[in-house]
Design a protein around this motif. Structure first.
Motif, PDB file in Angstrom:
ATOM      1  N   LEU B   7      17.921  38.713  29.269  1.00  0.00           N
ATOM      2  CA  LEU B   7      17.799  39.606  30.424  1.00  0.00           C
ATOM      3  C   LEU B   7      16.907  38.983  31.509  1.00  0.00           C
ATOM      4  CD1 LEU B   7      18.852  42.500  30.988  1.00  0.00           C
ATOM      5  CD2 LEU B   7      16.611  43.323  30.251  1.00  0.00           C
ATOM      6  N   GLU B   9      15.897  39.108  36.045  1.00  0.00           N
ATOM      7  CA  GLU B   9      16.098  39.878  37.269  1.00  0.00           C
ATOM      8  C   GLU B   9      15.889  39.008  38.501  1.00  0.00           C
ATOM      9  OE1 GLU B   9      13.267  43.075  37.912  1.00  0.00           O
ATOM     10  OE2 GLU B   9      11.911  42.181  36.456  1.00  0.00           O
ATOM     11  N   THR B  10      16.554  39.399  39.570  1.00  0.00           N
ATOM     12  CA  THR B  10      16.405  38.689  40.836  1.00  0.00           C
ATOM     13  C   THR B  10      15.226  39.285  41.581  1.00  0.00           C
ATOM     14  OG1 THR B  10      18.804  38.371  40.936  1.00  0.00           O
ATOM     15  CG2 THR B  10      17.581  38.027  42.969  1.00  0.00           C
ATOM     16  N   ARG B  11      14.332  38.431  42.058  1.00  0.00           N
ATOM     17  CA  ARG B  11      13.224  38.898  42.883  1.00  0.00           C
ATOM     18  C   ARG B  11      13.465  38.489  44.327  1.00  0.00           C
ATOM     19  NH1 ARG B  11       8.714  36.332  39.235  1.00  0.00           N
ATOM     20  NH2 ARG B  11      10.586  35.427  38.314  1.00  0.00           N
ATOM     21  N   GLU B  38      15.375  33.631  41.093  1.00  0.00           N
ATOM     22  CA  GLU B  38      15.120  33.972  39.694  1.00  0.00           C
ATOM     23  C   GLU B  38      14.358  32.817  39.063  1.00  0.00           C
ATOM     24  OE1 GLU B  38      18.652  35.118  37.558  1.00  0.00           O
ATOM     25  OE2 GLU B  38      19.184  36.647  39.047  1.00  0.00           O
ATOM     26  N   ASN B  62      21.422  33.895  40.497  1.00  0.00           N
ATOM     27  CA  ASN B  62      21.586  34.189  39.070  1.00  0.00           C
ATOM     28  C   ASN B  62      22.255  33.013  38.347  1.00  0.00           C
ATOM     29  OD1 ASN B  62      23.564  36.387  36.994  1.00  0.00           O
ATOM     30  ND2 ASN B  62      21.494  35.664  36.608  1.00  0.00           N
ATOM     31  N   HIS B  67      21.797  40.334  34.234  1.00  0.00           N
ATOM     32  CA  HIS B  67      21.003  41.438  34.777  1.00  0.00           C
ATOM     33  C   HIS B  67      21.178  42.674  33.908  1.00  0.00           C
ATOM     34  CE1 HIS B  67      21.105  39.418  39.013  1.00  0.00           C
ATOM     35  NE2 HIS B  67      20.412  38.745  38.124  1.00  0.00           N
ATOM     36  N   GLU B  68      20.259  43.618  34.045  1.00  0.00           N
ATOM     37  CA  GLU B  68      20.285  44.826  33.215  1.00  0.00           C
ATOM     38  C   GLU B  68      21.620  45.561  33.367  1.00  0.00           C
ATOM     39  OE1 GLU B  68      16.765  47.675  31.701  1.00  0.00           O
ATOM     40  OE2 GLU B  68      16.899  47.347  33.861  1.00  0.00           O
ATOM     41  N   ASP B  69      22.135  45.584  34.596  1.00  0.00           N
ATOM     42  CA  ASP B  69      23.402  46.282  34.838  1.00  0.00           C
ATOM     43  C   ASP B  69      24.605  45.340  34.705  1.00  0.00           C
ATOM     44  OD1 ASP B  69      22.864  44.711  37.005  1.00  0.00           O
ATOM     45  OD2 ASP B  69      23.256  46.254  38.520  1.00  0.00           O
TER      46      ASP B  69
END
Lengths: 384, 384
Positions: B7, B9-11, B38, B62, B67-69
């Motif tokens: 997992l 995430e993009t910041r 990322e 990415n 990602h979580e979704d």
């Protein structure tokens, strides 16, 4: 080089009509077919010196010479190979070229009037195959009183017609010259064809093929299709030599989204000049003719046909052609030989890519001259 | 293969703003630049283990993980090369990937709001160059407190960024991995690029680049551009193996103008899925970035720059890549060596064409692992 045959004219004749419609290989029909054609040289007394030129996707009946209203410096598309002293020597051969079925230069096609509706066919014109193109050529020959050809010849789609003719109608051709052609398009060939087709069909002015009476034509899409085509007609090498990374009409890049590099300018020009002389629906139909072409699908049938005839084949490829590379030509030669045909195969060195068949490359023209001379001697007529 | 980094995430961070706008190589400015990025793995205490991944035309931040979704089975675009035990080993390296300047996945580009007008830039976004992409990457690194990279790496346009970075900023990279890239597009490359650009700009819904607020997007043109691109990303061989002349969902051809062959269906799907995730203006800008890329234009300057630094280069090509063939990679290697750089060059055998850099080809991954291990040992950190 001035044209060898000089002033010529396109004639027209109706070859299918009334109770004699054109029956297509698919089972469909075209009720009336008119053909535009030109001839160069004279038919001899025993009608044994006829050479039929089959044109490629964007060609027409004007293979050699120029029209009265045309520019003498821009003769027909294959003028350099047709004429006195040229490989298709009009001092000895009677050369015929006809716009193909589905075309837009005088022969019946999707832009012609459908007698059933009084309107242009558009996409209601039936799907056609290479063998249908040959059927129409043969109907024209019947009108001209010619039963057997010294040769059928063509480059690219033209070569496909010569090949199909020899297979479908044994005993009608002394020779078939299959140049820069393919017996089956590769996945990559079909991919390029698909993108060109999409470019046309996605143009809003395409209007489902019914654009003849709207005052708008799918010029953007057709131009784009032609640009894509041209990339595949030239070799990477010839593009590098012709254009490199040079900037059009300037020393330094302009940095923007408009045409800047010379190669962009060239493609634009090719796209633009094409839409002025060509019909988008014809492009679609003839493109699909090539996609589906598959003359060796039933090799046993081909063997029976070849055995029933006596056609000699000349199969030529060009080493820089990456549209129909030499591997396509080798496949054609191998499949014809497997079927029992006498085949001469040669790969010609040329930097011009797929377009090479249009260039007067000495080795290429000498090979054609030699092959035509052998056919002529075999038939007992004078060669060049 | 499950994702190694799992997992992620993009910041986002703003790297240029206010009285510190982004000054472009062209002299232009972008007042505010936000970057989406990322990271995978941990930055070590002396900040010496950072690896920057530069993405290609259609990539994004990415690169690895999901990602979580997102779908865990469809991780980032370069997941197979990033993670514990993989060539960019996140047990040892701190891996960063950022969406490029001009992009459409979180970093400022033509679809971003122009602060001057409150509307999306469209074609009012300034023309950018590879060196501007690097400038933005460096601003992100400054924010992360990283002054020197163990490596900058990328395939295609990504490799161009790694190359330009090493030339423009000597002493900032231990290594540059330049994969399936070019130091200057050929006439044929520019020709394909031009046709793709035309496809977008001729789409009536393009509206001069101002389509963000019209409710319509140039999807037909962008899809067509992507279809053209895909032909150049695959090799002829891989297309033949994947599709041949097979018909989609049927045994026999349907004979028509709709999608019929499998290769057509594949291209359609690629075009359609692309328009759902990508911005047409970004495609134009990044395409033009590649057309104009020319880092060795001034070889004396490049020599001075290379001499001032100490970057080792790994230049890789794939034997079936005909977009940026091995001859492009050989030119890069030769020009870098001429400038005095230590260069390892290898051509990798692969059937996948230009797309090869995305595939986990053992020989390729082992070469990258070996090169990264040498860089790590040189820097006194543990390699994989």
């Amino acid at each position: 080089m001035p044209s060898g045959v000089g002033l010529v004219e396109t004639r027209r004749t109706v070859v299918f009509d009334g109770d004699r419609p054109l029956r297509l290989a698919s089972g469909g029909e075209v009720p009336k077919v008119e053909v535009a054609y030109e001839t160069y040289g004279e038919l001899n007394a025993d009608r044994s010196n006829a050479v039929f030129i089959c044109h490629a996707l964007s060609g027409d009946a004007n293979a050699a010479g120029h029209h009265e209203d045309g520019d003498p410096d821009r003769p027909g598309w294959w003028d350099n190979i047709i004429g006195p002293g040229r490989p298709f020597d009009t001092d000895h051969f009677f050369v015929i070229c006809a716009n193909v079925l589905g075309g837009c230069k005088g022969t019946t096609g999707p832009s012609s009037i459908d007698p059933a509706t009084g309107k242009p066919y558009g996409l209601r014109f039936p799907l056609i195959q290479v063998r249908d193109l040959v059927t129409v050529h043969r109907a024209l020959l019947a009108e001209l009183g010619i039963e057997r050809l010294l040769a059928a010849v063509g480059g690219s789609l033209g070569g496909m017609q010569a090949m199909q003719w020899a297979i479908d109608h044994p005993g009608e051709l002394d020779g078939a010259l299959v140049i820069a052609a393919s017996a089956r398009l590769s996945a990559q060939n079909i991919a390029f064809s698909a993108v060109a087709r999409e470019a046309i069909m996605r143009d809003p002015d395409f209007n489902g093929g019914d654009y003849y009476e709207t005052g708008k034509r799918p010029d953007r899409g057709l131009g784009l299709a032609r640009m894509i085509g041209h990339i595949t007609y030239l070799s990477e090498e010839s593009m590098r030599e012709k254009f490199g990374r040079r900037i059009q009409d300037a020393e330094l890049p302009r940095y923007g989204f408009d045409v800047d590099f010379q190669v962009e300018s060239y493609l634009h020009y090719q796209g633009q000049s094409f839409v002025e002389r060509f019909d988008a629906n014809t492009y679609l139909y003839l493109g699909r003719v090539m996609d589906y072409f598959n003359p060796f699908e039933d090799p046993i049938h081909v063997q029976h046909q070849i055995e029933a005839g006596d056609t000699s084949f000349l199969v030529l490829s060009f080493d820089s052609d990456w549209r129909f590379s030499t591997s396509h030509a080798r496949e054609i030669a191998a499949e014809l030989r497997l079927a029992g045909a006498p085949v001469t195969f040669r790969e010609i060195a040329s930097p011009h890519g797929h377009d090479s068949f249009l260039f007067p490359i000495p080795d290429y023209h000498e090979t054609v001259t030699g092959f035509m001379g052998r056919l002529a001697r075999q038939r007992g007529i004078a060669g060049s």
